[in-house]
Design a protein around this motif. Structure first.
Motif, PDB file in Angstrom:
ATOM      1  N   ALA A  44       0.113  11.342   5.086  1.00  0.00           N
ATOM      2  CA  ALA A  44       0.877  11.261   3.831  1.00  0.00           C
ATOM      3  C   ALA A  44       1.603  12.570   3.551  1.00  0.00           C
ATOM      4  O   ALA A  44       2.803  12.578   3.238  1.00  0.00           O
ATOM      5  CB  ALA A  44      -0.050  10.900   2.674  1.00  0.00           C
ATOM      6  N   ARG A  45       0.912  13.675   3.683  1.00  0.00           N
ATOM      7  CA  ARG A  45       1.534  14.982   3.413  1.00  0.00           C
ATOM      8  C   ARG A  45       2.680  15.266   4.383  1.00  0.00           C
ATOM      9  O   ARG A  45       3.721  15.787   3.990  1.00  0.00           O
ATOM     10  CB  ARG A  45       0.487  16.086   3.474  1.00  0.00           C
ATOM     11  CG  ARG A  45      -0.385  16.124   2.251  1.00  0.00           C
ATOM     12  CD  ARG A  45      -1.326  17.341   2.242  1.00  0.00           C
ATOM     13  NE  ARG A  45      -2.192  17.261   1.104  1.00  0.00           N
ATOM     14  CZ  ARG A  45      -3.394  16.663   1.098  1.00  0.00           C
ATOM     15  NH1 ARG A  45      -3.857  16.099   2.195  1.00  0.00           N
ATOM     16  NH2 ARG A  45      -4.115  16.623   0.002  1.00  0.00           N
ATOM     17  N   ARG A  46       2.484  14.926   5.654  1.00  0.00           N
ATOM     18  CA  ARG A  46       3.534  15.153   6.649  1.00  0.00           C
ATOM     19  C   ARG A  46       4.777  14.334   6.307  1.00  0.00           C
ATOM     20  O   ARG A  46       5.903  14.848   6.329  1.00  0.00           O
ATOM     21  CB  ARG A  46       3.037  14.794   8.045  1.00  0.00           C
ATOM     22  CG  ARG A  46       4.114  14.922   9.130  1.00  0.00           C
ATOM     23  CD  ARG A  46       3.620  14.572  10.515  1.00  0.00           C
ATOM     24  NE  ARG A  46       2.850  13.348  10.616  1.00  0.00           N
ATOM     25  CZ  ARG A  46       3.385  12.110  10.594  1.00  0.00           C
ATOM     26  NH1 ARG A  46       4.683  11.943  10.468  1.00  0.00           N
ATOM     27  NH2 ARG A  46       2.618  11.045  10.714  1.00  0.00           N
ATOM     28  N   LEU A  47       4.605  13.064   5.981  1.00  0.00           N
ATOM     29  CA  LEU A  47       5.751  12.229   5.649  1.00  0.00           C
ATOM     30  C   LEU A  47       6.482  12.720   4.412  1.00  0.00           C
ATOM     31  O   LEU A  47       7.714  12.746   4.367  1.00  0.00           O
ATOM     32  CB  LEU A  47       5.305  10.776   5.444  1.00  0.00           C
ATOM     33  CG  LEU A  47       4.959  10.019   6.711  1.00  0.00           C
ATOM     34  CD1 LEU A  47       4.234   8.730   6.379  1.00  0.00           C
ATOM     35  CD2 LEU A  47       6.205   9.742   7.523  1.00  0.00           C
ATOM     36  N   ILE A  48       5.737  13.138   3.417  1.00  0.00           N
ATOM     37  CA  ILE A  48       6.341  13.647   2.186  1.00  0.00           C
ATOM     38  C   ILE A  48       7.094  14.946   2.460  1.00  0.00           C
ATOM     39  O   ILE A  48       8.189  15.157   1.941  1.00  0.00           O
ATOM     40  CB  ILE A  48       5.272  13.805   1.089  1.00  0.00           C
ATOM     41  CG1 ILE A  48       4.850  12.410   0.607  1.00  0.00           C
ATOM     42  CG2 ILE A  48       5.773  14.662  -0.056  1.00  0.00           C
ATOM     43  CD1 ILE A  48       3.609  12.400  -0.258  1.00  0.00           C
ATOM     44  N   PHE A  66       9.395   7.116   3.495  1.00  0.00           N
ATOM     45  CA  PHE A  66       9.322   6.679   4.885  1.00  0.00           C
ATOM     46  C   PHE A  66      10.495   7.240   5.667  1.00  0.00           C
ATOM     47  O   PHE A  66      11.499   7.643   5.088  1.00  0.00           O
ATOM     48  CB  PHE A  66       9.301   5.149   4.986  1.00  0.00           C
ATOM     49  CG  PHE A  66      10.580   4.507   4.512  1.00  0.00           C
ATOM     50  CD1 PHE A  66      11.554   4.119   5.418  1.00  0.00           C
ATOM     51  CD2 PHE A  66      10.810   4.295   3.163  1.00  0.00           C
ATOM     52  CE1 PHE A  66      12.743   3.540   4.979  1.00  0.00           C
ATOM     53  CE2 PHE A  66      11.991   3.720   2.714  1.00  0.00           C
ATOM     54  CZ  PHE A  66      12.960   3.339   3.631  1.00  0.00           C
ATOM     55  N   ASP A  67      10.356   7.241   6.983  1.00  0.00           N
ATOM     56  CA  ASP A  67      11.419   7.683   7.878  1.00  0.00           C
ATOM     57  C   ASP A  67      12.166   6.443   8.351  1.00  0.00           C
ATOM     58  O   ASP A  67      11.639   5.682   9.168  1.00  0.00           O
ATOM     59  CB  ASP A  67      10.823   8.443   9.058  1.00  0.00           C
ATOM     60  CG  ASP A  67      11.856   8.864  10.085  1.00  0.00           C
ATOM     61  OD1 ASP A  67      13.064   8.620   9.873  1.00  0.00           O
ATOM     62  OD2 ASP A  67      11.467   9.427  11.113  1.00  0.00           O
ATOM     63  N   SER A  68      13.362   6.233   7.866  1.00  0.00           N
ATOM     64  CA  SER A  68      14.120   5.024   8.213  1.00  0.00           C
ATOM     65  C   SER A  68      14.654   5.060   9.646  1.00  0.00           C
ATOM     66  O   SER A  68      15.172   4.056  10.131  1.00  0.00           O
ATOM     67  CB  SER A  68      15.281   4.821   7.240  1.00  0.00           C
ATOM     68  OG  SER A  68      16.219   5.858   7.378  1.00  0.00           O
ATOM     69  N   THR A  69      14.503   6.184  10.325  1.00  0.00           N
ATOM     70  CA  THR A  69      14.979   6.261  11.707  1.00  0.00           C
ATOM     71  C   THR A  69      13.880   5.944  12.722  1.00  0.00           C
ATOM     72  O   THR A  69      14.146   5.928  13.920  1.00  0.00           O
ATOM     73  CB  THR A  69      15.547   7.666  12.017  1.00  0.00           C
ATOM     74  OG1 THR A  69      14.484   8.626  11.941  1.00  0.00           O
ATOM     75  CG2 THR A  69      16.652   8.044  11.039  1.00  0.00           C
ATOM     76  N   ALA A  70      12.669   5.686  12.262  1.00  0.00           N
ATOM     77  CA  ALA A  70      11.562   5.392  13.182  1.00  0.00           C
ATOM     78  C   ALA A  70      11.832   4.092  13.928  1.00  0.00           C
ATOM     79  O   ALA A  70      12.321   3.122  13.342  1.00  0.00           O
ATOM     80  CB  ALA A  70      10.253   5.278  12.418  1.00  0.00           C
ATOM     81  N   PRO A  71      11.514   4.040  15.212  1.00  0.00           N
ATOM     82  CA  PRO A  71      11.709   2.801  15.963  1.00  0.00           C
ATOM     83  C   PRO A  71      10.777   1.702  15.457  1.00  0.00           C
ATOM     84  O   PRO A  71       9.706   1.982  14.920  1.00  0.00           O
ATOM     85  CB  PRO A  71      11.350   3.175  17.402  1.00  0.00           C
ATOM     86  CG  PRO A  71      10.952   4.596  17.416  1.00  0.00           C
ATOM     87  CD  PRO A  71      11.012   5.132  16.029  1.00  0.00           C
ATOM     88  N   VAL A  72      11.198   0.472  15.657  1.00  0.00           N
ATOM     89  CA  VAL A  72      10.380  -0.674  15.264  1.00  0.00           C
ATOM     90  C   VAL A  72       9.010  -0.548  15.922  1.00  0.00           C
ATOM     91  O   VAL A  72       8.896  -0.223  17.095  1.00  0.00           O
ATOM     92  CB  VAL A  72      11.067  -1.998  15.664  1.00  0.00           C
ATOM     93  CG1 VAL A  72      10.145  -3.190  15.406  1.00  0.00           C
ATOM     94  CG2 VAL A  72      12.379  -2.165  14.922  1.00  0.00           C
ATOM     95  N   GLY A  73       7.977  -0.790  15.136  1.00  0.00           N
ATOM     96  CA  GLY A  73       6.616  -0.681  15.642  1.00  0.00           C
ATOM     97  C   GLY A  73       6.007   0.697  15.482  1.00  0.00           C
ATOM     98  O   GLY A  73       4.838   0.894  15.781  1.00  0.00           O
ATOM     99  N   HIS A  74       6.806   1.677  15.021  1.00  0.00           N
ATOM    100  CA  HIS A  74       6.303   3.037  14.864  1.00  0.00           C
ATOM    101  C   HIS A  74       6.533   3.575  13.457  1.00  0.00           C
ATOM    102  O   HIS A  74       6.432   4.778  13.229  1.00  0.00           O
ATOM    103  CB  HIS A  74       6.950   3.971  15.898  1.00  0.00           C
ATOM    104  CG  HIS A  74       6.587   3.598  17.298  1.00  0.00           C
ATOM    105  ND1 HIS A  74       5.415   4.003  17.891  1.00  0.00           N
ATOM    106  CD2 HIS A  74       7.216   2.815  18.201  1.00  0.00           C
ATOM    107  CE1 HIS A  74       5.346   3.494  19.106  1.00  0.00           C
ATOM    108  NE2 HIS A  74       6.432   2.770  19.322  1.00  0.00           N
ATOM    109  N   ALA A  75       6.847   2.693  12.542  1.00  0.00           N
ATOM    110  CA  ALA A  75       7.131   3.117  11.172  1.00  0.00           C
ATOM    111  C   ALA A  75       5.855   3.545  10.458  1.00  0.00           C
ATOM    112  O   ALA A  75       4.782   3.012  10.703  1.00  0.00           O
ATOM    113  CB  ALA A  75       7.802   1.989  10.400  1.00  0.00           C
TER     114      ALA A  75
END
Length: 159
Positions: free
Chosen positions: A17-21, A78-87
């Motif tokens: 959570a902290r990394r994504l934020i 969230f990171d909208s550039t993450a590939p499908v299956g890795h979001a």
């Protein structure tokens, strides 16, 4: 959302959570008006840990009016550039509102700190008070969670 990311991401749910934020600069803010009609807005934000999320908006914007009518909100980072299956995503249930005068200096320090960190100008009280068109808002987290590999909610301690 397929959550292979949880299996591919090292760290505890709180670390994820902290990394994504930290890595993302926009949060999707979900609000609803007094009649319950939903609205989602991306807003540039500055966090204070996992407990508070700050952004600046005009008071007349739909999400700002909605918060006045109904302060309960949801946030997703969230990171909208993450590939499908890795979001991956951080989900937050919160209560939002304009930052009050008592908390303004501390809140501006957080918001300006991230602004400067990202190569943007600092904000001061004159930009969000008085006749200024913008106000500083805060969403205070009630519940924070990420998803596990089976897409189940994993609670993350807020404090």
């Amino acid at each position: 959302m397929q959550s292979d990311a949880a299996a591919n991401s090292p760290g505890t749910p709180a670390e994820v959570a902290r990394r994504l934020i930290e890595q993302n600069t926009y949060v999707t803010l979900a609000t609803s008006d007094g009649a319950g009609r939903p609205w989602a807005s991306p807003v540039w934000f500055a966090p204070r840990g996992l407990a508070e999320f700050y952004w600046v908006s005009r008071t007349g914007r739909r999400h700002s009016r909605n918060i006045e009518a109904r302060p309960e909100v949801a946030l997703v980072v969230f990171d909208s550039t993450a590939p499908v299956g890795h979001a991956e995503a951080v989900y937050v249930d919160a209560v939002a509102g304009q930052v009050d005068d008592v908390d303004l200096a501390a809140a501006l320090a957080v918001y300006s700190g991230r602004s400067i960190e990202r190569g943007l100008p600092a904000w001061d009280a004159s930009a969000v008070t008085g006749d200024a068109p913008h106000r500083l808002y805060v969403a205070r987290a009630i519940d924070v969670f990420v998803l596990d590999e089976t897409e189940g909610r994993v609670s993350v301690p807020v404090r």
